[in-house]
Design a protein around this motif. Sequence first.
Motif, PDB file in Angstrom:
ATOM      1  N   THR A   9       0.825  -1.206   0.000  1.00  0.00           N
ATOM      2  CA  THR A   9       0.000   0.000   0.000  1.00  0.00           C
ATOM      3  C   THR A   9       0.859   1.256   0.000  1.00  0.00           C
ATOM      4  OG1 THR A   9      -1.735  -1.178   1.223  1.00  0.00           O
ATOM      5  CG2 THR A   9      -1.834   1.231   1.213  1.00  0.00           C
ATOM      6  N   MET A  10       1.937   1.238   0.800  1.00  0.00           N
ATOM      7  CA  MET A  10       2.860   2.387   0.821  1.00  0.00           C
ATOM      8  C   MET A  10       3.481   2.600  -0.560  1.00  0.00           C
ATOM      9  SD  MET A  10       4.996   2.072   4.386  1.00  0.00           S
ATOM     10  CE  MET A  10       6.096   3.385   3.849  1.00  0.00           C
ATOM     11  N   PHE A  11       3.953   1.508  -1.160  1.00  0.00           N
ATOM     12  CA  PHE A  11       4.600   1.608  -2.464  1.00  0.00           C
ATOM     13  C   PHE A  11       3.623   2.140  -3.514  1.00  0.00           C
ATOM     14  CE2 PHE A  11       6.133  -0.104  -6.498  1.00  0.00           C
ATOM     15  CZ  PHE A  11       7.474   0.242  -6.447  1.00  0.00           C
ATOM     16  N   ALA A  12       2.397   1.601  -3.535  1.00  0.00           N
ATOM     17  CA  ALA A  12       1.401   2.034  -4.510  1.00  0.00           C
ATOM     18  C   ALA A  12       1.016   3.495  -4.292  1.00  0.00           C
ATOM     19  CB  ALA A  12       0.160   1.138  -4.417  1.00  0.00           C
ATOM     20  N   SER A  13       0.899   3.908  -3.023  1.00  0.00           N
ATOM     21  CA  SER A  13       0.548   5.300  -2.720  1.00  0.00           C
ATOM     22  C   SER A  13       1.632   6.247  -3.204  1.00  0.00           C
ATOM     23  CB  SER A  13       0.349   5.473  -1.210  1.00  0.00           C
ATOM     24  OG  SER A  13      -0.674   4.626  -0.738  1.00  0.00           O
ATOM     25  N   MET A  14       2.891   5.858  -2.994  1.00  0.00           N
ATOM     26  CA  MET A  14       3.992   6.701  -3.440  1.00  0.00           C
ATOM     27  C   MET A  14       4.011   6.839  -4.960  1.00  0.00           C
ATOM     28  SD  MET A  14       8.035   6.275  -2.662  1.00  0.00           S
ATOM     29  CE  MET A  14       8.013   4.622  -3.340  1.00  0.00           C
ATOM     30  N   MET A  15       3.807   5.727  -5.670  1.00  0.00           N
ATOM     31  CA  MET A  15       3.774   5.782  -7.126  1.00  0.00           C
ATOM     32  C   MET A  15       2.627   6.657  -7.620  1.00  0.00           C
ATOM     33  SD  MET A  15       6.315   4.067  -8.295  1.00  0.00           S
ATOM     34  CE  MET A  15       5.837   3.887 -10.005  1.00  0.00           C
ATOM     35  N   LEU A  16       1.477   6.555  -6.963  1.00  0.00           N
ATOM     36  CA  LEU A  16       0.329   7.368  -7.344  1.00  0.00           C
ATOM     37  C   LEU A  16       0.621   8.846  -7.128  1.00  0.00           C
ATOM     38  CD1 LEU A  16      -2.623   7.399  -8.299  1.00  0.00           C
ATOM     39  CD2 LEU A  16      -3.313   7.232  -5.907  1.00  0.00           C
ATOM     40  N   MET A  17       1.247   9.183  -6.007  1.00  0.00           N
ATOM     41  CA  MET A  17       1.617  10.576  -5.738  1.00  0.00           C
ATOM     42  C   MET A  17       2.591  11.104  -6.791  1.00  0.00           C
ATOM     43  SD  MET A  17       0.259  11.971  -2.925  1.00  0.00           S
ATOM     44  CE  MET A  17       1.487  13.096  -2.278  1.00  0.00           C
ATOM     45  N   LEU A  18       3.558  10.267  -7.181  1.00  0.00           N
ATOM     46  CA  LEU A  18       4.535  10.697  -8.180  1.00  0.00           C
ATOM     47  C   LEU A  18       3.871  10.913  -9.537  1.00  0.00           C
ATOM     48  CD1 LEU A  18       7.515   8.355  -7.263  1.00  0.00           C
ATOM     49  CD2 LEU A  18       7.467  10.826  -7.025  1.00  0.00           C
ATOM     50  N   LEU A  19       2.895  10.074  -9.880  1.00  0.00           N
ATOM     51  CA  LEU A  19       2.210  10.204 -11.164  1.00  0.00           C
ATOM     52  C   LEU A  19       1.338  11.453 -11.231  1.00  0.00           C
ATOM     53  CD1 LEU A  19       1.162   6.486 -11.809  1.00  0.00           C
ATOM     54  CD2 LEU A  19       2.934   7.795 -12.991  1.00  0.00           C
ATOM     55  N   THR A  20       0.988  12.022 -10.080  1.00  0.00           N
ATOM     56  CA  THR A  20       0.202  13.256 -10.082  1.00  0.00           C
ATOM     57  C   THR A  20       1.056  14.484 -10.359  1.00  0.00           C
ATOM     58  OG1 THR A  20       0.468  13.567  -7.683  1.00  0.00           O
ATOM     59  CG2 THR A  20      -1.435  12.292  -8.436  1.00  0.00           C
ATOM     60  N   GLY A  21       2.376  14.291 -10.468  1.00  0.00           N
ATOM     61  CA  GLY A  21       3.256  15.416 -10.769  1.00  0.00           C
ATOM     62  C   GLY A  21       3.803  16.129  -9.554  1.00  0.00           C
ATOM     63  N   GLN A  22       3.603  15.574  -8.347  1.00  0.00           N
ATOM     64  CA  GLN A  22       4.146  16.189  -7.141  1.00  0.00           C
ATOM     65  C   GLN A  22       5.662  16.084  -7.142  1.00  0.00           C
ATOM     66  OE1 GLN A  22       2.086  17.759  -5.041  1.00  0.00           O
ATOM     67  NE2 GLN A  22       0.389  17.128  -6.359  1.00  0.00           N
ATOM     68  N   ARG A  23       6.317  16.972  -6.418  1.00  0.00           N
ATOM     69  CA  ARG A  23       7.771  16.904  -6.298  1.00  0.00           C
ATOM     70  C   ARG A  23       8.163  15.601  -5.612  1.00  0.00           C
ATOM     71  NH1 ARG A  23      10.267  21.442  -7.803  1.00  0.00           N
ATOM     72  NH2 ARG A  23       9.059  23.369  -7.894  1.00  0.00           N
ATOM     73  N   VAL A  24       9.306  15.072  -6.029  1.00  0.00           N
ATOM     74  CA  VAL A  24       9.727  13.750  -5.564  1.00  0.00           C
ATOM     75  C   VAL A  24       9.819  13.711  -4.046  1.00  0.00           C
ATOM     76  CG1 VAL A  24      11.627  12.088  -5.577  1.00  0.00           C
ATOM     77  CG2 VAL A  24      10.916  13.173  -7.703  1.00  0.00           C
ATOM     78  N   PHE A  25      10.515  14.675  -3.438  1.00  0.00           N
ATOM     79  CA  PHE A  25      10.690  14.636  -1.986  1.00  0.00           C
ATOM     80  C   PHE A  25       9.364  14.802  -1.269  1.00  0.00           C
ATOM     81  CE2 PHE A  25      10.741  19.242  -2.468  1.00  0.00           C
ATOM     82  CZ  PHE A  25      10.123  19.687  -1.310  1.00  0.00           C
ATOM     83  N   GLY A  26       8.445  15.606  -1.845  1.00  0.00           N
ATOM     84  CA  GLY A  26       7.152  15.812  -1.209  1.00  0.00           C
ATOM     85  C   GLY A  26       6.308  14.548  -1.217  1.00  0.00           C
ATOM     86  N   ALA A  27       6.283  13.852  -2.366  1.00  0.00           N
ATOM     87  CA  ALA A  27       5.488  12.626  -2.477  1.00  0.00           C
ATOM     88  C   ALA A  27       6.022  11.538  -1.555  1.00  0.00           C
ATOM     89  CB  ALA A  27       5.492  12.141  -3.924  1.00  0.00           C
ATOM     90  N   ILE A  28       7.338  11.336  -1.583  1.00  0.00           N
ATOM     91  CA  ILE A  28       7.940  10.265  -0.784  1.00  0.00           C
ATOM     92  C   ILE A  28       7.860  10.588   0.702  1.00  0.00           C
ATOM     93  CG2 ILE A  28      10.108   9.048  -0.312  1.00  0.00           C
ATOM     94  CD1 ILE A  28      10.806   9.586  -3.294  1.00  0.00           C
ATOM     95  N   GLY A  29       8.194  11.823   1.059  1.00  0.00           N
ATOM     96  CA  GLY A  29       8.150  12.221   2.468  1.00  0.00           C
ATOM     97  C   GLY A  29       6.752  12.179   3.040  1.00  0.00           C
ATOM     98  N   PHE A  30       5.758  12.588   2.250  1.00  0.00           N
ATOM     99  CA  PHE A  30       4.369  12.588   2.726  1.00  0.00           C
ATOM    100  C   PHE A  30       3.906  11.167   3.035  1.00  0.00           C
ATOM    101  CE2 PHE A  30      -0.170  12.163   1.724  1.00  0.00           C
ATOM    102  CZ  PHE A  30      -0.714  13.056   2.642  1.00  0.00           C
ATOM    103  N   VAL A  31       4.153  10.246   2.111  1.00  0.00           N
ATOM    104  CA  VAL A  31       3.742   8.856   2.335  1.00  0.00           C
ATOM    105  C   VAL A  31       4.465   8.272   3.544  1.00  0.00           C
ATOM    106  CG1 VAL A  31       3.764   6.531   1.352  1.00  0.00           C
ATOM    107  CG2 VAL A  31       3.150   8.474  -0.083  1.00  0.00           C
TER     108      VAL A  31
END
Length: 441
Positions: A9-31
């Motif tokens: 679930t964590m991995f899928a959430s991170m990939m989904l955040m990245l696909l939305t165009g969020q900054r890399v550190f923001g997507a990974i750090g948020f998850v």
Amino acid sequence: MSYELIALTMFASMMLMLLTGQRVFGAIGFVAVVSALALYGVGGSDLAFSAAMKVMKWYPLLTLPLFVYMGYMLSESGIADDLYRMFHVWFGGMPGGLAIGTIMLMVAVSAMNGLSVAGMAIGASIALPELLRRGYDKIMVTGVIQAGSSLGILVPPSVVLVLYGMIARAPVGQLWMAGVLPGLLMASLFVAYIWVRCHLQGHLGPPLSAAERAEVAWGEKLRLLQAGIWPLLIFFFMTVLFLMGVTSLVESSAVGATAATLAAIFNRRLTFQVLHETLRKTLTITCMFMWIIMAALCFGAVFDGLGAGRALEGVFTGDLGLGPWEILILMQLSYLIMGTFLDDTAMLVIVAPLYVPLVGALGFDLVWYGVLYTITCQIAYMTPPFGYNLFLMRAMAPPEVTLTDIYRSIIPFVAVMVFGLALVMIFPQIALWLPETFYKN
């Protein structure tokens, strides 16, 4: 939920955040932070704080801003331009000579900066217009610049290897030394391909005419040699001090930054504008990487705590019954696939918590694997549809170079890089001989 399902679930959430165009550190750090709070309650907030403190206390990270500063100082002050003019004069008389000189320029810029962006900027702004004006094939030279600039993440001081060392807890000094011979091997393969291709098809890289060569007197050649040798002297001096044990890795980076500034002063190139641009770009790159490292450490702490690495090892070795080399090849293929839509930093942060422990458990050397990862990132930088270098080239190239030309240009160079990757995989000592020999002595 099982630990495996939480990790998925964590991995899928991170990939989904990245696909939305969020900054890399923001997507990974948020998850990472949300997962830590959900799993461990209020105490989970300490994971993000610990990651920040770990970054601030990691002494070798001081090399990052110093090496980036050195590269941008040499670039912004125009000293790197002198280096290309030197290659232009000395190698222009042979078929494909200017393209070969461009590869050498890229190696030198990589040794100054550690980023592919710097090599791409210099190549597209200085080398590309000159090569096109001299009648070089636009598809050939576009591929040359993209392939050459990719060396920036392999030849030390590679910023990508610094990030890998931080996440994999591998010594940065050994990683950098491990990147030297593979980087030179890759550059040599590029040069060999250009030389053979331009000898077989002379119209792709016509040499300078005798009249043009005669226009440049020996005095001018020697002057350009003196001007262009500055970056090479700085890198040589900095490296020799480190290898002799006179300076540490961080002290060597300080020597390089100081020497670059003194070279700009000596050549009367250090203006307020040059200093301002150098500091601004250095601060931008350094802060970006520090945010990414913090996010990666926090994500890795949660992910590793769930036992995701051990679960993946069990799937590969137990359920699927794959051998170590089969697993390694699958991992490299996954990097190539992810590289079509992610940059190298995002790829490392996403899969390092899974792959690095697995590589160690399979009995492979983590320093050697860091070089394999970096070479794979070089290839991923140039593969459609979303290769990083493809879009950088499209943004910097003149209008006559179309996106189709850019895509076509990388085909032979990707093939050369895959061959180089295979060599380093089959013969690990290409990467490991230098660090093993140096640290043994």
